[in-house]
Design a protein around this motif. Structure first.
Motif, PDB file in Angstrom:
ATOM      1  N   LEU A   1       0.825  -1.203   0.000  1.00 53.27           N
ATOM      2  CA  LEU A   1       0.000   0.000   0.000  1.00 53.27           C
ATOM      3  C   LEU A   1       0.864   1.260   0.000  1.00 53.27           C
ATOM      4  O   LEU A   1       0.574   2.229  -0.704  1.00 53.27           O
ATOM      5  N   LEU A   2       1.931   1.249   0.804  1.00 58.34           N
ATOM      6  CA  LEU A   2       2.836   2.401   0.854  1.00 58.34           C
ATOM      7  C   LEU A   2       3.407   2.720  -0.513  1.00 58.34           C
ATOM      8  O   LEU A   2       3.602   3.889  -0.870  1.00 58.34           O
ATOM      9  N   GLN A   3       3.672   1.690  -1.284  1.00 60.54           N
ATOM     10  CA  GLN A   3       4.300   1.863  -2.590  1.00 60.54           C
ATOM     11  C   GLN A   3       3.294   2.071  -3.717  1.00 60.54           C
ATOM     12  O   GLN A   3       3.675   2.303  -4.862  1.00 60.54           O
ATOM     13  N   SER A   4       1.995   2.029  -3.386  1.00 62.99           N
ATOM     14  CA  SER A   4       0.972   2.247  -4.401  1.00 62.99           C
ATOM     15  C   SER A   4       0.805   3.726  -4.683  1.00 62.99           C
ATOM     16  O   SER A   4       1.324   4.582  -3.956  1.00 62.99           O
ATOM     17  N   ASP A   5       0.081   4.059  -5.745  1.00 71.22           N
ATOM     18  CA  ASP A   5      -0.077   5.459  -6.141  1.00 71.22           C
ATOM     19  C   ASP A   5      -0.768   6.284  -5.065  1.00 71.22           C
ATOM     20  O   ASP A   5      -0.377   7.417  -4.785  1.00 71.22           O
ATOM     21  N   GLU A   6      -1.819   5.740  -4.461  1.00 67.31           N
ATOM     22  CA  GLU A   6      -2.579   6.508  -3.477  1.00 67.31           C
ATOM     23  C   GLU A   6      -2.023   6.371  -2.068  1.00 67.31           C
ATOM     24  O   GLU A   6      -2.207   7.246  -1.229  1.00 67.31           O
ATOM     25  N   GLY A   7      -1.349   5.268  -1.790  1.00 64.41           N
ATOM     26  CA  GLY A   7      -0.723   5.098  -0.494  1.00 64.41           C
ATOM     27  C   GLY A   7      -1.635   4.550   0.586  1.00 64.41           C
ATOM     28  O   GLY A   7      -1.229   4.423   1.743  1.00 64.41           O
ATOM     29  N   TRP A   8      -2.860   4.208   0.258  1.00 66.98           N
ATOM     30  CA  TRP A   8      -3.797   3.600   1.195  1.00 66.98           C
ATOM     31  C   TRP A   8      -4.880   2.888   0.397  1.00 66.98           C
ATOM     32  O   TRP A   8      -4.901   2.976  -0.838  1.00 66.98           O
ATOM     33  N   SER A   9      -5.769   2.176   1.085  1.00 64.03           N
ATOM     34  CA  SER A   9      -6.745   1.327   0.399  1.00 64.03           C
ATOM     35  C   SER A   9      -8.162   1.878   0.506  1.00 64.03           C
ATOM     36  O   SER A   9      -8.730   1.936   1.606  1.00 64.03           O
TER      37      SER A   9
END
Length: 372
Positions: free
Chosen positions: A32-40
């Motif tokens: 999640l940290l490395q995703s575009d939004e940073g959260w789910s």
């Protein structure tokens, strides 16, 4: 005075823990940290389905009508999992401010959307030169032809990167401090991630159309009361994070081999782990005191108790975090291992709303925690 969790609070804690155990292990959080939004956003919907996003709102606004005790229970579980979703920004700060200061019409327009996971809020109060002061403001609110506009810049706005609506502190023409609702579409924001991975932003308001939240009269009392609640539940979140750091460290000591045996057999390391446990329990007791103090009708006494609790929690989290890093050795500093992430989060909590020096000064100015 009831010091144990009620049956309902235990059930709530178990439900939140069950969800987070399934969906929020260290690898999932790192992804999640490395995703575009940073959260789910998917998890955000599940929080809404569990009733967490409207936990303390009145039932008529889509909430569960629960209290700060239940909110603290949820925050402790969030601390154990290092949740990245903007719960503090939207529910603890934004939602509580609307519930405390808003008109019935504003509550009906905003809180059901928050409880349903459809609306994100952010509280914009801090300015570049204000330090921890709530009253040293340069942001202004101006009324013209019956309409209000807000101009100024706010920094370090938690959840400001994704907020649909901002709740802004601004000084009005008569010198009072009011709260104003501003649409996220009416601002310019510089979004970033904090050291703990949570989203924030610096936000520029340039004659942004605004609506007073509740009365235009001085709203400082509402802000201070909500910050008392937020500080108390942040103490609970820090306790959850410390608890997890301690047991990650104990597990590591039992599995790390040195000289053909686990390092947990070395007495010096056992003493250090025991000291970590003492710090954790001191913090847990003070976090409980902060939560119970919120029911006190004596506003000054309540605030002093919450501030004193935060001083102890911040000191304990610093001790537990430093020991966890050292006892893990080099692995504790890596992004792939969770301990360092817990240390970052508790360090940010220690600088949220006020630092330790400011809190010590405030408690001392109020005559201390125990008094004469």
């Amino acid at each position: 005075m009831e010091l144990d969790l009620t049956d309902e609070q235990r059930m709530l804690a178990d439900a939140v823990k069950s969800l987070l155990d399934k969906r929020y292990d260290a690898n999932a959080r790192l992804a999640l940290l490395q995703s575009d939004e940073g959260w789910s956003r998917d998890l955000w919907k599940q929080y809404a389905e569990l009733g967490l996003l409207g936990l303390t709102f009145d039932e008529q606004y889509g909430g569960a009508g629960m209290g700060v005790g239940e909110l603290a229970v949820v925050m402790e579980q969030f601390g154990r999992a290092l949740v990245l979703e903007p719960f503090v920004a939207t529910v603890v700060l934004g939602g509580q401010l609307v519930a405390a200061a808003g008109t019935p019409e504003q509550k009906a327009a905003i809180l059901p959307g928050v409880a349903g996971g459809e609306r994100l809020l952010a509280f914009a109060a801090t300015e570049a030169n204000s330090r921890w002061s709530l009253t040293d403001l340069e942001t202004t609110a101006t009324q013209s032809s019956g309409s209000w506009t807000v101009s100024g810049e706010k920094i370090a706005v938690l959840g400001g990167d994704v907020a649909d609506t901002f709740i802004v502190t601004a000084r009005t023409g008569d010198g009072s401090i009011g709260l104003f609702l501003v649409s996220g579409d009416a601002v310019a924001r510089d979004a970033y991630k904090q050291q703990d991975g949570l989203g924030g932003a610096d936000v520029l308001f340039t004659d942004a159309a605004a609506e007073p939240l509740g009365s235009v009269a001085d709203a400082l009392g509402h802000v201070e009361s909500v910050l008392d609640v937020a500080t108390a539940v942040l103490c609970s979140e820090a306790v959850g994070a410390m608890d997890r750091m301690l047991w990650l460290t104990v597990d590591y000591l039992k599995t790390r081999q040195q000289f053909g045996q686990p390092i947990s057999v070395f007495q010096a390391l056992q003493f250090r782990a025991a000291d970590m446990f003492v710090s954790l329990e001191q913090a847990r007791s003070m976090a409980l005191m902060a939560r119970l103090a919120l029911a006190d009708d004596d506003i000054a006494g309540r605030r002093r108790a919450v501030q004193a609790a935060k001083i102890q929690v911040d000191g304990s989290s610093r001790h537990v975090g430093q020991e966890a890093i050292q006892l893990h050795g080099g692995i504790g500093m890596t992004m792939e291992y969770p301990v360092g992430h817990y240390v970052k989060r508790t360090a940010v909590i220690a600088k949220t709303f006020a630092d330790t020096d400011t809190l010590v000064e405030a408690v001392g100015a109020g005559g201390g925690l125990i008094g004469d």
